[in-house]
Scaffold this motif. Sequence first.
Motif, mmCIF file in Angstrom:
data_model
loop_
_atom_site.group_PDB
_atom_site.id
_atom_site.type_symbol
_atom_site.label_atom_id
_atom_site.label_comp_id
_atom_site.label_asym_id
_atom_site.label_seq_id
_atom_site.Cartn_x
_atom_site.Cartn_y
_atom_site.Cartn_z
ATOM 1 N N PRO A 50 -7.220 5.063 5.246
ATOM 2 C CA PRO A 50 -8.061 5.249 4.136
ATOM 3 C C PRO A 50 -8.741 4.411 3.352
ATOM 4 O O PRO A 50 -8.536 3.085 3.033
ATOM 5 C CB PRO A 50 -6.717 5.742 3.388
ATOM 6 N N PHE A 51 -10.013 3.903 3.029
ATOM 7 C CA PHE A 51 -11.297 3.119 2.711
ATOM 8 C C PHE A 51 -10.553 2.012 1.687
ATOM 9 O O PHE A 51 -10.321 0.840 1.409
ATOM 10 C CB PHE A 51 -12.868 3.767 2.526
ATOM 11 N N ILE B 227 -6.568 -2.791 -3.490
ATOM 12 C CA ILE B 227 -5.413 -3.101 -1.953
ATOM 13 C C ILE B 227 -6.918 -4.481 -1.749
ATOM 14 O O ILE B 227 -7.994 -4.111 -1.386
ATOM 15 C CB ILE B 227 -5.069 -2.202 -0.869
ATOM 16 N N LEU B 228 -6.540 -5.888 -1.262
ATOM 17 C CA LEU B 228 -7.348 -6.605 -0.543
ATOM 18 C C LEU B 228 -6.595 -7.159 0.079
ATOM 19 O O LEU B 228 -5.584 -7.057 0.047
ATOM 20 C CB LEU B 228 -7.442 -7.365 -1.953
ATOM 21 N N PHE B 229 -8.498 -7.616 1.144
ATOM 22 C CA PHE B 229 -7.506 -8.360 2.110
ATOM 23 C C PHE B 229 -7.280 -9.818 1.968
ATOM 24 O O PHE B 229 -8.066 -11.118 2.241
ATOM 25 C CB PHE B 229 -8.954 -8.553 3.430
ATOM 26 N N GLY B 230 -6.387 -10.119 1.423
ATOM 27 C CA GLY B 230 -5.975 -11.658 0.540
ATOM 28 C C GLY B 230 -6.942 -11.641 -0.567
ATOM 29 O O GLY B 230 -7.694 -10.774 -0.586
ATOM 30 N N GLU C 123 -13.329 -1.878 -4.980
ATOM 31 C CA GLU C 123 -13.620 -0.874 -3.923
ATOM 32 C C GLU C 123 -14.652 -0.403 -3.573
ATOM 33 O O GLU C 123 -14.849 0.268 -2.614
ATOM 34 C CB GLU C 123 -12.416 0.441 -5.041
ATOM 35 N N LEU C 124 -15.262 -0.492 -4.152
ATOM 36 C CA LEU C 124 -16.544 -0.181 -4.001
ATOM 37 C C LEU C 124 -16.959 -1.248 -3.125
ATOM 38 O O LEU C 124 -18.350 -0.186 -2.134
ATOM 39 C CB LEU C 124 -17.973 0.052 -5.124
ATOM 40 N N ILE C 125 -17.449 -1.933 -3.019
ATOM 41 C CA ILE C 125 -17.300 -2.998 -2.734
ATOM 42 C C ILE C 125 -16.974 -2.716 -0.898
ATOM 43 O O ILE C 125 -17.627 -3.527 -0.147
ATOM 44 C CB ILE C 125 -17.837 -4.865 -3.574
ATOM 45 N N GLN C 126 -15.770 -2.877 -1.409
ATOM 46 C CA GLN C 126 -14.390 -2.582 0.196
ATOM 47 C C GLN C 126 -15.456 -1.353 0.664
ATOM 48 O O GLN C 126 -15.170 -2.110 2.168
ATOM 49 C CB GLN C 126 -13.590 -2.965 0.049
ATOM 50 N N ASP C 127 -15.572 -0.429 0.163
ATOM 51 C CA ASP C 127 -16.036 1.045 0.961
ATOM 52 C C ASP C 127 -17.476 -0.311 1.900
ATOM 53 O O ASP C 127 -17.320 0.590 3.091
ATOM 54 C CB ASP C 127 -16.699 2.050 -0.040
ATOM 55 N N SER D 6 -9.983 -0.483 4.949
ATOM 56 C CA SER D 6 -9.126 -1.214 4.582
ATOM 57 C C SER D 6 -7.890 -2.080 5.582
ATOM 58 O O SER D 6 -8.753 -2.376 6.817
ATOM 59 C CB SER D 6 -8.416 -0.147 4.418
ATOM 60 N N ILE D 7 -6.588 -2.529 5.352
ATOM 61 C CA ILE D 7 -5.903 -2.947 5.717
ATOM 62 C C ILE D 7 -4.666 -2.260 7.313
ATOM 63 O O ILE D 7 -5.121 -0.637 7.237
ATOM 64 C CB ILE D 7 -4.721 -3.535 5.403
ATOM 65 N N PHE D 8 -4.724 -2.900 8.061
ATOM 66 C CA PHE D 8 -3.797 -1.579 9.268
ATOM 67 C C PHE D 8 -2.974 -1.237 8.523
ATOM 68 O O PHE D 8 -2.264 -1.686 7.985
ATOM 69 C CB PHE D 8 -3.112 -2.812 10.044
ATOM 70 N N GLY D 9 -2.256 0.119 8.816
ATOM 71 C CA GLY D 9 -1.673 0.943 7.886
ATOM 72 C C GLY D 9 -0.234 0.378 8.480
ATOM 73 O O GLY D 9 0.491 0.655 7.230
#
Length: 390
Positions: free
Chosen positions: A69-70, A100-103, A264-268, A273-276
């Motif tokens: 999920p994004f 949720i962040l990529f680091g 969350e908008l910018i990351q969309d 998202s990160i590997f589940g």
Amino acid sequence: MLEFEYSNTLKRLPEQFFAKLVKTTQALKKEGHDVINLGQGNPDLPTPNFIVEALQEASQHEAFHKYSPFQGYPFLKEAVANFYKSEYEVDVDPKTEVAILFGSKTGLVEISQCLLNPQEKVLVPDPGYPDYMSGIALADAEPIHMPLKKENQFLPDYQNISDEDLAEAKLMFLNYPNNPTAATATKDFFDQTIEVAQENHICVVHDFAYGAIGFENEKPQSFLQSEGAKDVGIEMYTLSKSFNMAGWRVAFAVGNPSVIKALELIQDHYYVSIFGAIQSAAKTALDQGHDAIVELNNTYQERRDAFLQQAEKIGWHGGTANGSFFVWMPTPTGYTSESFANLLLEKAHVVVAPGNGFGTSGEGYVRIGLLDEPERLREACDRIEKLSLF
């Protein structure tokens, strides 16, 4: 072959100050020298086995082989909320108050792009984590430096910021336990910060990367433990330092719903998202990792004590080491941060990070990483003693 000119956005990015230090260190190692590297910020210990095993098990689930999920899996957001409740007695809505962040590095760069327009002002600690400036540059915003001085326990003094700058600032970065000064913040300071932010409509971003690492049984204070914190900002927390998961690139932001929505908008638009399976293992870390955090703290305290005791023996006094896995040490008389760091590298083969690489107010200090065994930290001090600087 055609060569293409960089965009003005890339041209604004600050130079990577420590790139030269890394190259020199690598060159000495290639020559066969025994280099003690205390200049890095990369955890040297492995990820705890229970987290690795959780990843191995989760990676077998076919559902995780598809796009995540994004905005991240709900189960990880719920684990974040439970973690904040158990660790800090803070209530968090996992649906609206967690991103949720990529680091956390990614989030700290993105937040400027989320909230700042060109030439708008942002308050930034000096010295501070260099990537705050990277995000500010990408947003083409204007930094206002907040000097962190020893006489003020390396906390910003809001009385010394002009009314005009406070009124015009849209964003403020804070970071405690602090990189690079190893200082910690009190609830009173965060209460004061919230008051300043409310009066001036400033969004506070508290970088809580070293939130798990405090000494003498003094647990670092979360910004969100102060009343009104979620009204004015967010806190970013990474699993990189708490669980030695630097390479896993998983972190989260917690707090103000409008800011969470912006992230969350910018990351969309940037990611899927990160590997589940990593998200599943991260949930395991948050749910079951309290004892691992305690053990890690004990390890860093042993290292900190070993270094500071040996530094005292050689006459190197005045270090700060209240939290994080760093020690902030003054340079000896007659040396700048850079000249002292270069001397230690060339003559003692000990790598430290010069304080001016983190900002002009870092001049006169070097940052020591507690990222080696106690005997190596003591050996580093013994090598420095032979230079007769103290």
